[in-house]
Design a protein around this motif. Structure first.
Motif, PDB file in Angstrom:
ATOM      1  N   THR A 213      -7.570  26.075  -4.710  1.00 38.58           N
ATOM      2  CA  THR A 213      -7.232  25.163  -3.616  1.00 38.58           C
ATOM      3  C   THR A 213      -8.223  24.008  -3.641  1.00 38.58           C
ATOM      4  O   THR A 213      -9.436  24.237  -3.637  1.00 38.58           O
ATOM      5  N   GLU A 214      -7.686  22.780  -3.684  1.00 39.38           N
ATOM      6  CA  GLU A 214      -8.549  21.607  -3.756  1.00 39.38           C
ATOM      7  C   GLU A 214      -8.193  20.613  -2.655  1.00 39.38           C
ATOM      8  O   GLU A 214      -7.020  20.440  -2.324  1.00 39.38           O
ATOM      9  N   GLU A 215      -9.239  19.993  -2.092  1.00 43.53           N
ATOM     10  CA  GLU A 215      -9.050  18.950  -1.081  1.00 43.53           C
ATOM     11  C   GLU A 215      -9.372  17.592  -1.701  1.00 43.53           C
ATOM     12  O   GLU A 215     -10.405  17.436  -2.362  1.00 43.53           O
ATOM     13  N   VAL A 216      -8.465  16.630  -1.497  1.00 42.69           N
ATOM     14  CA  VAL A 216      -8.646  15.286  -2.040  1.00 42.69           C
ATOM     15  C   VAL A 216      -8.505  14.286  -0.903  1.00 42.69           C
ATOM     16  O   VAL A 216      -7.535  14.338  -0.130  1.00 42.69           O
ATOM     17  N   THR A 217      -9.481  13.382  -0.795  1.00 38.86           N
ATOM     18  CA  THR A 217      -9.403  12.322   0.212  1.00 38.86           C
ATOM     19  C   THR A 217      -8.810  11.075  -0.424  1.00 38.86           C
ATOM     20  O   THR A 217      -9.317  10.587  -1.438  1.00 38.86           O
ATOM     21  N   GLU A 218      -7.712  10.592   0.156  1.00 38.37           N
ATOM     22  CA  GLU A 218      -7.048   9.407  -0.366  1.00 38.37           C
ATOM     23  C   GLU A 218      -6.988   8.333   0.720  1.00 38.37           C
ATOM     24  O   GLU A 218      -6.996   8.632   1.918  1.00 38.37           O
ATOM     25  N   SER A 219      -6.937   7.080   0.261  1.00 37.88           N
ATOM     26  CA  SER A 219      -6.865   5.973   1.224  1.00 37.88           C
ATOM     27  C   SER A 219      -5.407   5.698   1.605  1.00 37.88           C
ATOM     28  O   SER A 219      -4.494   5.937   0.819  1.00 37.88           O
ATOM     29  N   ILE A 220      -5.218   5.206   2.798  1.00 33.28           N
ATOM     30  CA  ILE A 220      -3.901   4.778   3.273  1.00 33.28           C
ATOM     31  C   ILE A 220      -3.924   3.257   3.334  1.00 33.28           C
ATOM     32  O   ILE A 220      -4.677   2.670   4.124  1.00 33.28           O
ATOM     33  N   ALA A 221      -3.178   2.608   2.477  1.00 39.87           N
ATOM     34  CA  ALA A 221      -3.202   1.143   2.405  1.00 39.87           C
ATOM     35  C   ALA A 221      -2.652   0.535   3.695  1.00 39.87           C
ATOM     36  O   ALA A 221      -1.682   1.028   4.282  1.00 39.87           O
ATOM     37  N   PHE A 222      -3.324  -0.512   4.126  1.00 34.45           N
ATOM     38  CA  PHE A 222      -2.843  -1.181   5.330  1.00 34.45           C
ATOM     39  C   PHE A 222      -1.578  -1.982   5.020  1.00 34.45           C
ATOM     40  O   PHE A 222      -1.343  -2.373   3.882  1.00 34.45           O
ATOM     41  N   GLN A 223      -0.757  -2.203   6.040  1.00 34.58           N
ATOM     42  CA  GLN A 223       0.449  -3.010   5.921  1.00 34.58           C
ATOM     43  C   GLN A 223       0.166  -4.428   6.419  1.00 34.58           C
ATOM     44  O   GLN A 223      -0.743  -4.652   7.214  1.00 34.58           O
ATOM     45  N   THR A 224       0.952  -5.380   5.925  1.00 32.03           N
ATOM     46  CA  THR A 224       0.819  -6.769   6.386  1.00 32.03           C
ATOM     47  C   THR A 224       1.913  -7.066   7.404  1.00 32.03           C
ATOM     48  O   THR A 224       3.103  -6.897   7.124  1.00 32.03           O
ATOM     49  N   GLU A 225       1.484  -7.469   8.581  1.00 29.42           N
ATOM     50  CA  GLU A 225       2.404  -7.806   9.664  1.00 29.42           C
ATOM     51  C   GLU A 225       2.455  -9.332   9.802  1.00 29.42           C
ATOM     52  O   GLU A 225       1.416  -9.980   9.967  1.00 29.42           O
ATOM     53  N   THR A 226       3.654  -9.897   9.693  1.00 28.29           N
ATOM     54  CA  THR A 226       3.817 -11.358   9.777  1.00 28.29           C
ATOM     55  C   THR A 226       4.385 -11.750  11.142  1.00 28.29           C
ATOM     56  O   THR A 226       5.398 -11.197  11.586  1.00 28.29           O
ATOM     57  N   ARG A 227       3.695 -12.715  11.737  1.00 26.69           N
ATOM     58  CA  ARG A 227       4.159 -13.239  13.028  1.00 26.69           C
ATOM     59  C   ARG A 227       4.413 -14.748  12.881  1.00 26.69           C
ATOM     60  O   ARG A 227       3.790 -15.415  12.038  1.00 26.69           O
ATOM     61  N   THR A 228       5.327 -15.260  13.674  1.00 31.24           N
ATOM     62  CA  THR A 228       5.648 -16.697  13.604  1.00 31.24           C
ATOM     63  C   THR A 228       5.070 -17.435  14.799  1.00 31.24           C
ATOM     64  O   THR A 228       4.914 -16.874  15.898  1.00 31.24           O
ATOM     65  N   ASP A 229       4.770 -18.705  14.543  1.00 28.12           N
ATOM     66  CA  ASP A 229       4.222 -19.558  15.603  1.00 28.12           C
ATOM     67  C   ASP A 229       4.898 -20.918  15.494  1.00 28.12           C
ATOM     68  O   ASP A 229       4.709 -21.644  14.507  1.00 28.12           O
ATOM     69  N   SER A 230       5.686 -21.255  16.501  1.00 27.79           N
ATOM     70  CA  SER A 230       6.443 -22.514  16.467  1.00 27.79           C
ATOM     71  C   SER A 230       5.573 -23.741  16.691  1.00 27.79           C
ATOM     72  O   SER A 230       6.004 -24.868  16.484  1.00 27.79           O
ATOM     73  N   SER A 231       4.323 -23.485  17.111  1.00 26.15           N
ATOM     74  CA  SER A 231       3.425 -24.619  17.320  1.00 26.15           C
ATOM     75  C   SER A 231       2.737 -25.043  16.028  1.00 26.15           C
ATOM     76  O   SER A 231       2.078 -26.071  15.971  1.00 26.15           O
ATOM     77  N   GLY A 246      -6.784   3.143   5.906  1.00 24.03           N
ATOM     78  CA  GLY A 246      -7.052   4.422   6.551  1.00 24.03           C
ATOM     79  C   GLY A 246      -7.402   5.461   5.507  1.00 24.03           C
ATOM     80  O   GLY A 246      -7.567   5.157   4.317  1.00 24.03           O
ATOM     81  N   SER A 247      -7.503   6.720   5.902  1.00 24.05           N
ATOM     82  CA  SER A 247      -7.798   7.806   4.950  1.00 24.05           C
ATOM     83  C   SER A 247      -7.068   9.067   5.368  1.00 24.05           C
ATOM     84  O   SER A 247      -6.839   9.303   6.559  1.00 24.05           O
ATOM     85  N   VAL A 248      -6.716   9.885   4.359  1.00 20.47           N
ATOM     86  CA  VAL A 248      -6.019  11.141   4.596  1.00 20.47           C
ATOM     87  C   VAL A 248      -6.598  12.195   3.657  1.00 20.47           C
ATOM     88  O   VAL A 248      -6.917  11.914   2.500  1.00 20.47           O
TER      89      VAL A 248
END
Length: 392
Positions: A213-231, A246-248
């Motif tokens: 049994t082995e435990e492995v720590t892996e990263s959770i890549a962040f997502q890119t959230e796009t927002r609009t600005d009419s100004s 993040g990490s799991v």
């Protein structure tokens, strides 16, 4: 007797007495002669000595006298026609039938050897300490005998990737492993099966199986959230948050065969740190610029992104029928036809001369898309402000 004496004359009495004496004398002399002419012989029969007084003239007569019949394979110290002399020692050994079975092949021998080892040496039959023999070497041979010999042969055992040489006289695979102190775990694999018979052609393969049994720590890549600005004008971008991975922790059951990983099964996973999105704000405001009828030499400032025909689901043909997959290096831009008419030749800063040959759903107003051969080229171009000059 007295009556007899009275009846015979004195002369007759003397004659009878003399005759009796002569007979007794002859008999005694014959007896003495018989005794004197006997020869003393020592007969050794199958290792047992006996002294015999005999008048036999030959060895054959002596053997007949004591009731010995010499068979074909029996051993006799003298030829049967040899003359008997006083003090002679005659040795006789009865041959025994010995059947030898070596690895199933049978051969019959006749031997006067006293022991099994003596028989083997007599017939130049050699065995090694690894061979299996049915009798002890010092066992006496007292009659017909069958000796079974199983000759040892070498067997190769591939144990966990390492070769081991072992000797066997047969039996099962399990027997061979036991003799050589080789044990199997519940997970190990073996060929042939442990109840299979071992022969000279057998090769045994053992695969050592281990699960961990082995435990492995892996990263959770962040997502890119796009927002609009009419100004904000189109083409402008602002990063509100850079994003954090993040990490799991994932727990696996890993199976190894001969020390090498063969399978990995995910048992469970636990998120130890949540990722944080990257937030990008993009402008949607159109630049304040009048739409004018373009003429040769007219220069415009526009927002330019990039596209490629080499993508999943892309036909490769532009709105004007140009096959970009067949011509990946052709300079073509997508335009808003209300700003730059299709078919117009232009010069684009950082891109070169091109033709307005395509349109796009997001290409509106003062925005263009430049065609590049690959996705990597498109990513490298990015989104930028450029000067566009009308050629014709």
């Amino acid at each position: 007797m007295r009556i007899f004496s009275k009846l015979l004359p004195a002369s007759r009495q003397k004659l009878v007495i003399s005759s009796i004496g002569i007979v007794v004398l002859v008999a005694f002399a014959s007896f003495m002669l018989f005794q004197v002419t006997q020869k003393e012989v020592v007969l050794v029969e199958n290792g047992k000595d006996s002294t015999i007084d005999t008048h036999a003239n030959t060895v054959e007569e002596l053997l007949e006298e004591v009731g010995i019949t010499v068979a074909e394979h029996d051993q006799l110290s003298h030829d049967i026609d040899v003359t008997i002399v006083d003090g002679m020692k005659i040795e006789y050994d009865t041959a025994h039938k010995v059947t030898v079975v070596v690895d199933g092949n049978e051969k019959v021998y006749y031997s006067v050897a006293d022991t099994v080892n003596g028989f083997l040496e007599e017939n130049k039959l050699s065995i090694t300490e690894r061979d299996e023999i049915s009798h002890n070497l010092d066992e006496a041979i007292n009659g017909d005998l069958t000796i079974t010999i199983k000759q040892a042969f070498e067997v190769a055992i591939q144990d966990g990737g390492k070769e081991v040489k072992a000797w066997s006289t047969g039996g099962s695979v399990q027997d061979l492993l036991a003799v050589n102190n080789i044990t199997l775990s519940e997970l190990d694999k073996i060929e042939p099966a442990i109840d299979e018979a071992v022969t000279k052609d057998t090769t045994i393969s053992i695969v050592r199986v281990e699960k961990k049994t082995e435990e492995v720590t892996e990263s959770i890549a962040f997502q890119t959230e796009t927002r609009t600005d009419s100004s904000m004008e189109k083409g402008e971008e602002t990063v509100l948050a850079s994003g954090t991975d993040g990490s799991v922790v994932k727990t696996y059951e890993v199976t190894y065969e001969n020390g090498k990983e063969v399978t990995r099964e995910l048992l469970e996973e636990e998120v130890t740190k949540e990722s944080e999105n990257r937030i990008v704000v993009v402008g949607t405001k159109e630049p304040a610029q009048d739409l004018v009828t373009l003429s040769s030499g007219k220069e415009l400032t526009m927002t330019a992104s990039a596209f490629t025909a080499n993508c999943s689901g892309c036909s490769g043909y532009t709105a004007t029928g140009i096959n970009l997959k067949a011509n990946p290096n052709q300079k073509v831009i997508a335009v808003d036809p209300s700003v730059i008419p299709l078919g117009t030749k232009v010069w684009v800063e950082g891109y070169g001369e091109a033709i307005a040959g395509d349109t796009g759903g997001h290409i509106q107003g003062f925005r263009i898309d430049v065609h590049v051969p690959t996705k990597a080229d498109a990513y490298q171009w990015g989104v930028r402000k450029v000067k566009v000059k009308i050629i014709e």
